[in-house]
Design an enzyme around this catalytic site. Structure first.
Site, PDB file in Angstrom:
ATOM      1  N   ILE A   1      39.275  37.126  49.753  1.00 51.30           N
ATOM      2  CA  ILE A   1      38.583  38.392  49.509  1.00 51.30           C
ATOM      3  C   ILE A   1      38.976  38.956  48.144  1.00 51.30           C
ATOM      4  O   ILE A   1      38.124  39.429  47.385  1.00 51.30           O
ATOM      5  CB  ILE A   1      38.863  39.407  50.632  1.00 51.30           C
ATOM      6  CG1 ILE A   1      38.251  38.918  51.947  1.00 51.30           C
ATOM      7  CG2 ILE A   1      38.301  40.786  50.282  1.00 51.30           C
ATOM      8  CD1 ILE A   1      38.627  39.751  53.167  1.00 51.30           C
ATOM      9  N   CYS A   2      40.254  38.887  47.810  1.00 53.65           N
ATOM     10  CA  CYS A   2      40.724  39.418  46.515  1.00 53.65           C
ATOM     11  C   CYS A   2      40.052  38.685  45.358  1.00 53.65           C
ATOM     12  O   CYS A   2      39.594  39.314  44.394  1.00 53.65           O
ATOM     13  CB  CYS A   2      42.238  39.279  46.391  1.00 53.65           C
ATOM     14  SG  CYS A   2      43.154  40.212  47.632  1.00 53.65           S
ATOM     15  N   THR A   3      39.983  37.368  45.446  1.00 50.71           N
ATOM     16  CA  THR A   3      39.339  36.593  44.385  1.00 50.71           C
ATOM     17  C   THR A   3      37.879  36.990  44.254  1.00 50.71           C
ATOM     18  O   THR A   3      37.383  37.209  43.144  1.00 50.71           O
ATOM     19  CB  THR A   3      39.478  35.084  44.659  1.00 50.71           C
ATOM     20  OG1 THR A   3      40.876  34.753  44.692  1.00 50.71           O
ATOM     21  CG2 THR A   3      38.786  34.260  43.587  1.00 50.71           C
TER      22      THR A   3
ATOM     23  N   LEU B   1      37.654  40.527  42.585  1.00 51.11           N
ATOM     24  CA  LEU B   1      37.994  40.537  41.165  1.00 51.11           C
ATOM     25  C   LEU B   1      36.999  39.728  40.344  1.00 51.11           C
ATOM     26  O   LEU B   1      36.729  40.075  39.186  1.00 51.11           O
ATOM     27  CB  LEU B   1      39.424  40.050  40.947  1.00 51.11           C
ATOM     28  CG  LEU B   1      40.526  40.963  41.492  1.00 51.11           C
ATOM     29  CD1 LEU B   1      41.901  40.453  41.091  1.00 51.11           C
ATOM     30  CD2 LEU B   1      40.357  42.402  41.070  1.00 51.11           C
TER      31      LEU B   1
END
Length: 155
Positions: A44-46, A49
């Site tokens: 999710i973070c990738t 961002l």
């Protein structure tokens, strides 16, 4: 204590992926989008961002400096930035572990990581937008863009 719109944003000085210190105070005079995320290289973070990377022009054209903050060490952030081609600083809140995330009330003590906190800090250092999502809850970036547009309209 949760941070709200109108509060003074907590100051921070954190090393980026190249171990260069980035301070909120040094960015004063322009709006700053501070994006906390749990971990580099996580799914999710990738995705979040990378979306920010792909839409970075909408922020920079509005004069907004984007910084992303996690509790990862600088070495991980450097590899993450190189792999994904991020053009904004990735700041390490590794040590003292999570101190900046704690100041923004987005640190998960049990997991030792930042929550998904997003703060738009205006040119005077006050919070113009604040949103906190839990680790598995991906953010809709439309709220950030609306807040940036609101700053531009007020200027």
């Amino acid at each position: 204590m949760s941070l709200s719109v109108g509060d003074v944003a907590p100051e921070f000085s954190l090393p980026d992926q190249d171990k260069q210190v980035v301070s909120l105070a040094d960015l004063r005079g322009r709006p700053v989008l501070v994006v906390f995320y749990p971990f580099a290289f996580s799914g999710i973070c990738t995705g979040e961002l990378c979306q920010l990377r792909d839409e970075l022009g909408s922020y920079t054209e509005a004069g907004v400096q984007v910084v992303a903050v996690s509790t990862d060490p600088t070495f991980s952030l450097k590899a993450f930035r190189e792999k994904e081609g991020f053009e904004f600083p990735l700041l390490s809140d590794f040590w003292p572990h999570g101190e900046t995330a704690r100041a923004y009330d987005v640190f998960n003590d049990k997991a030792g990581m930042a929550l998904r906190g997003t703060f738009l800090v205006d040119a005077e250092g006050k919070i113009a937008f604040a949103e906190v999502n839990q680790p598995g809850d991906a953010r809709a970036q439309s709220g950030w863009k609306d807040a940036v547009a609101g700053l531009s309209a007020a200027a």
